[in-house]
Write a protein that holds these residues in place. Structure first.
Motif, PDB file in Angstrom:
ATOM      1  N   UNK A  12      79.270  -7.467  63.333  1.00 61.40           N
ATOM      2  CA  UNK A  12      78.902  -8.245  62.157  1.00 61.40           C
ATOM      3  C   UNK A  12      77.401  -8.478  62.172  1.00 61.40           C
ATOM      4  N   UNK A  13      76.772  -8.546  60.998  1.00 63.30           N
ATOM      5  CA  UNK A  13      75.319  -8.776  60.969  1.00 63.30           C
ATOM      6  C   UNK A  13      74.967 -10.159  61.476  1.00 63.30           C
ATOM      7  N   UNK A  14      73.756 -10.274  62.050  1.00 58.27           N
ATOM      8  CA  UNK A  14      73.270 -11.572  62.501  1.00 58.27           C
ATOM      9  C   UNK A  14      72.919 -12.416  61.285  1.00 58.27           C
ATOM     10  N   UNK A  15      72.906 -13.753  61.425  1.00 56.17           N
ATOM     11  CA  UNK A  15      72.589 -14.605  60.271  1.00 56.17           C
ATOM     12  C   UNK A  15      71.147 -14.395  59.816  1.00 56.17           C
ATOM     13  N   UNK A  16      70.892 -14.476  58.509  1.00 57.79           N
ATOM     14  CA  UNK A  16      69.519 -14.273  58.022  1.00 57.79           C
ATOM     15  C   UNK A  16      68.612 -15.421  58.422  1.00 57.79           C
ATOM     16  N   UNK A  17      67.330 -15.164  58.642  1.00 56.13           N
ATOM     17  CA  UNK A  17      66.382 -16.244  58.927  1.00 56.13           C
ATOM     18  C   UNK A  17      66.321 -17.236  57.768  1.00 56.13           C
ATOM     19  N   UNK A  18      65.840 -18.414  58.084  1.00 56.05           N
ATOM     20  CA  UNK A  18      65.775 -19.491  57.099  1.00 56.05           C
ATOM     21  C   UNK A  18      64.742 -19.175  56.019  1.00 56.05           C
ATOM     22  N   UNK A  19      65.100 -19.434  54.756  1.00 57.63           N
ATOM     23  CA  UNK A  19      64.196 -19.247  53.623  1.00 57.63           C
ATOM     24  C   UNK A  19      63.965 -20.612  52.969  1.00 57.63           C
ATOM     25  N   UNK A  20      62.737 -21.132  53.002  1.00 60.65           N
ATOM     26  CA  UNK A  20      62.477 -22.444  52.406  1.00 60.65           C
ATOM     27  C   UNK A  20      62.637 -22.423  50.892  1.00 60.65           C
ATOM     28  N   UNK A  21      62.874 -23.594  50.333  1.00 52.49           N
ATOM     29  CA  UNK A  21      63.090 -23.701  48.886  1.00 52.49           C
ATOM     30  C   UNK A  21      61.810 -23.445  48.105  1.00 52.49           C
ATOM     31  N   UNK A  22      60.659 -23.807  48.691  1.00 45.11           N
ATOM     32  CA  UNK A  22      59.373 -23.676  47.992  1.00 45.11           C
ATOM     33  C   UNK A  22      58.489 -22.699  48.765  1.00 45.11           C
ATOM     34  N   UNK A  23      57.938 -21.710  48.051  1.00 45.49           N
ATOM     35  CA  UNK A  23      57.027 -20.728  48.637  1.00 45.49           C
ATOM     36  C   UNK A  23      55.703 -20.809  47.895  1.00 45.49           C
ATOM     37  N   UNK A  24      54.610 -20.797  48.631  1.00 46.93           N
ATOM     38  CA  UNK A  24      53.279 -20.911  48.040  1.00 46.93           C
ATOM     39  C   UNK A  24      53.053 -19.809  47.004  1.00 46.93           C
ATOM     40  N   UNK A  25      52.697 -20.154  45.775  1.00 43.67           N
ATOM     41  CA  UNK A  25      52.471 -19.134  44.733  1.00 43.67           C
ATOM     42  C   UNK A  25      51.188 -18.354  44.993  1.00 43.67           C
ATOM     43  N   UNK A  26      51.104 -17.176  44.419  1.00 42.94           N
ATOM     44  CA  UNK A  26      49.946 -16.309  44.607  1.00 42.94           C
ATOM     45  C   UNK A  26      48.670 -16.964  44.104  1.00 42.94           C
ATOM     46  N   UNK A  27      48.747 -17.742  43.022  1.00 44.74           N
ATOM     47  CA  UNK A  27      47.559 -18.378  42.449  1.00 44.74           C
ATOM     48  C   UNK A  27      46.935 -19.409  43.386  1.00 44.74           C
ATOM     49  N   UNK A  28      47.697 -19.905  44.358  1.00 45.44           N
ATOM     50  CA  UNK A  28      47.182 -20.919  45.282  1.00 45.44           C
ATOM     51  C   UNK A  28      46.461 -20.316  46.473  1.00 45.44           C
ATOM     52  N   UNK A  29      46.568 -19.001  46.649  1.00 52.01           N
ATOM     53  CA  UNK A  29      45.927 -18.352  47.785  1.00 52.01           C
ATOM     54  C   UNK A  29      44.494 -17.964  47.450  1.00 52.01           C
ATOM     55  N   UNK A  30      43.628 -18.102  48.427  1.00 54.24           N
ATOM     56  CA  UNK A  30      42.223 -17.719  48.248  1.00 54.24           C
ATOM     57  C   UNK A  30      42.107 -16.226  48.507  1.00 54.24           C
ATOM     58  N   UNK A  31      42.432 -15.447  47.478  1.00 52.65           N
ATOM     59  CA  UNK A  31      42.428 -13.992  47.613  1.00 52.65           C
ATOM     60  C   UNK A  31      42.135 -13.383  46.253  1.00 52.65           C
ATOM     61  N   UNK A  32      41.581 -12.175  46.234  1.00 53.99           N
ATOM     62  CA  UNK A  32      41.313 -11.502  44.953  1.00 53.99           C
ATOM     63  C   UNK A  32      42.608 -11.129  44.255  1.00 53.99           C
TER      64      UNK A  32
END
Length: 370
Positions: A148-168
Motif C-alpha cells: 500500500x502507498x505511504x501516507x502523503x506529506x502534510x499540505x497546509x491550508x494556506x500557501x504563499x501566493x506568487x505575488x508575495x514572493x520577491x521574484x521576477x
C-alpha cells in the motif's frame, strides 16, 4: 540506522567528525553519515545476519532455501525498528543451513541483494503500476503489485501566493523546470526507499539529478527536462532506482495528474512542499559553508510551488507531454529486453528463475532486463 535526538552528540566513531547523529543498531557506535555506517560494515552485516537467523528460527515449515531467506528478510524492517532488535547469534541455526544456503546468504549480504527482499516501498503518489505490456497496449494477465502507498506529506491550508514572493515574473520556460525537479524528487525517494533519516544523502541525490535545482538550467520542453534528469543519473554514477527509468517518468506523470484523477495541482504542491522540508532538514546536517546549495534549492521549490498553484491548466498539459515521454522510455525498455532475451537465449522470466535459483534477487534482475 536511527536518527538521534537534539542533545549534544559524541564524535563519529569511525572518522572522528564532530556531528554524529546516527547509531549502529548492534554496537551503538555513533556515526556521522551513511558512508561511515557502511564503512564499519562487518558489524552491520553481523546485525542483519543475526536478525535473519532469528527470524528463520520462527519458521515452522520453511519453504525452499531462497524463499526461506526471503521470508526472513521481509521481517527485518519491523525487527530493525525495535529497540531490542539485536538478539542472540543463533549459531545452531546457522550450522543447520546447508553450505549452498550459507553461500547464498553471504552473497545476498555482500551484494546488497538483501534489501530487495524487504517489503516494497510504495510512494504516497503510487497507483498500481501496469506491466510493460499493458503500457504498450497489450493486456496481460497477472496479479497486481502488493503493498500500500505511504501516507502523503502534510499540505497546509494556506500557501504563499506568487505575488508575495520577491521574484521576477515567471518566464515562459518556468513550466518545464517542474518535470525535471519532480524526476529528481521521485528518483531520490525511490533510491532511498523513502527513508527520510538519510540526511543529507537523500536531498543531495535530488540536486545531483535535477539541474533545475542545482543552477539556472532552462529547458524548452518537458521531454528535454526529463531526458536531462535521466542523463544526470548516469553522470552522477547512481544505480537505477527501484522504480526504474520508465517508472520514474511515470511517477512524474502521476504527480502531475494527481491521485484519483485530480487535476488541481494538489499533488504537485504536496511534492514540492515535501521536497522543501527535506532540503531544510538536510541543511542542518551540512557544514555552514555548504548549506547555500540546499537553501537555494529550497527557495526554488517555494517559487515553483507558488507558480503551480496558479497554473492548473499548464500542469495538465505537462502531464500529457510527460505521458508521451513515458511511452517512449517504456518502448525503449521493451527493445532492450528483447535484445537481452536474444543474447541470453531464452524468455526473460525463465532466465530470472534460473538466476534466483543461484541465489540472486529476482527484483534486481528484472530491473536489469527492463
Amino acid at each position: 540506522m536511527a536518527a538521534a535526538g537534539e542533545e549534544e552528540q559524541p564524535p563519529c566513531g569511525l572518522c572522528g567528525a564532530a556531528a554524529a547523529p546516527y547509531t549502529c543498531p548492534r554496537c551503538n557506535r555513533r556515526l556521522c553519515s551513511l558512508g561511515c555506517y557502511r564503512g564499519h560494515g562487518g558489524c552491520a552485516e553481523a546485525f542483519y545476519r543475526e536478525q535473519v537467523l532469528q527470524a528463520l528460527e520462527t519458521e515452522r515449515d520453511p519453504p525452499p532455501s531462497h524463499d526461506r531467506l526471503a521470508s526472513a528478510f521481509r521481517r527485518l524492517r519491523q525487527l530493525g525498528e525495535a529497540e531490542d532488535a539485536a538478539g542472540p547469534l543463533g549459531r545452531d541455526l546457522w550450522k543447520s543451513l546447508s553450505p549452498a544456503e550459507r553461500a547464498g546468504f553471504q552473497r545476498l549480504l555482500s551484494s546488497g541483494e538483501a534489501a530487495t527482499l524487504l517489503p516494497a516501498w510504495r510512494p504516497w503518489w503510487w497507483r498500481r503500476r501496469r506491466r510493460l505490456g499493458e503500457e504498450l497496449g497489450k493486456p496481460q494477465a497477472g496479479k497486481e503489485e502488493e503493498g500500500a502507498p505511504s501516507p502523503p506529506p502534510f499540505l497546509p491550508a494556506v500557501i504563499t501566493p506568487l505575488s508575495s514572493l520577491r521574484a521576477p515574473p515567471p518566464s515562459p520556460l518556468v513550466p518545464f523546470q517542474l518535470p525535471n525537479v519532480l524526476f529528481g524528487y521521485a528518483f531520490a525517494l525511490s533510491l532511498h526507499s523513502g527513508d527520510e533519516t538519510l540526511l543529507p544523502e537523500l536531498p543531495a541525490a535530488v540536486l545531483d539529478v535535477s539541474a533545475a535545482l542545482r543552477g539556472r538550467r532552462a529547458f524548452a520542453s518537458a521531454a528535454e527536462a526529463l531526458h536531462a534528469a535521466r542523463y544526470d543519473v548516469s553522470v552522477a554514477g547512481y544505480p537505477q532506482c527501484p522504480l526504474g527509468d520508465a517508472g520514474t517518468v511515470l511517477a512524474v506523470v502521476q504527480i502531475l495528474e494527481g491521485r484519483e484523477g485530480r487535476t488541481d495541482g494538489e499533488d504537485v504542491a504536496v511534492a514540492l512542499l515535501h521536497l522543501e522540508r527535506l532540503f531544510r532538514k538536510g541543511e542542518s546536517h551540512l557544514p555552514k559553508e555548504e548549506r547555500r546549495r540546499f537553501s537555494n534549492a529550497r527557495r526554488k521549490c517555494r517559487y515553483l510551488l507558488a507558480w503551480s498553484r496558479e497554473a492548473p491548466e499548464t500542469l495538465a498539459a505537462l502531464a500529457e507531454e510527460t505521458r508521451v515521454v513515458h511511452a517512449g522510455v517504456a518502448q525503449e525498455a521493451a527493445v532492450l529486453r528483447e535484445e537481452a532475451e536474444r543474447g541470453c537465449g531464452g524468455p526473460w522470466r525463465e532466465l530470472i528463475s534460473d538466476r534466483v535459483n543461484e541465489g540472486l534477487g529476482e527484483r534486481r534482475l528484472i530491473q536489469e532486463l527492463d
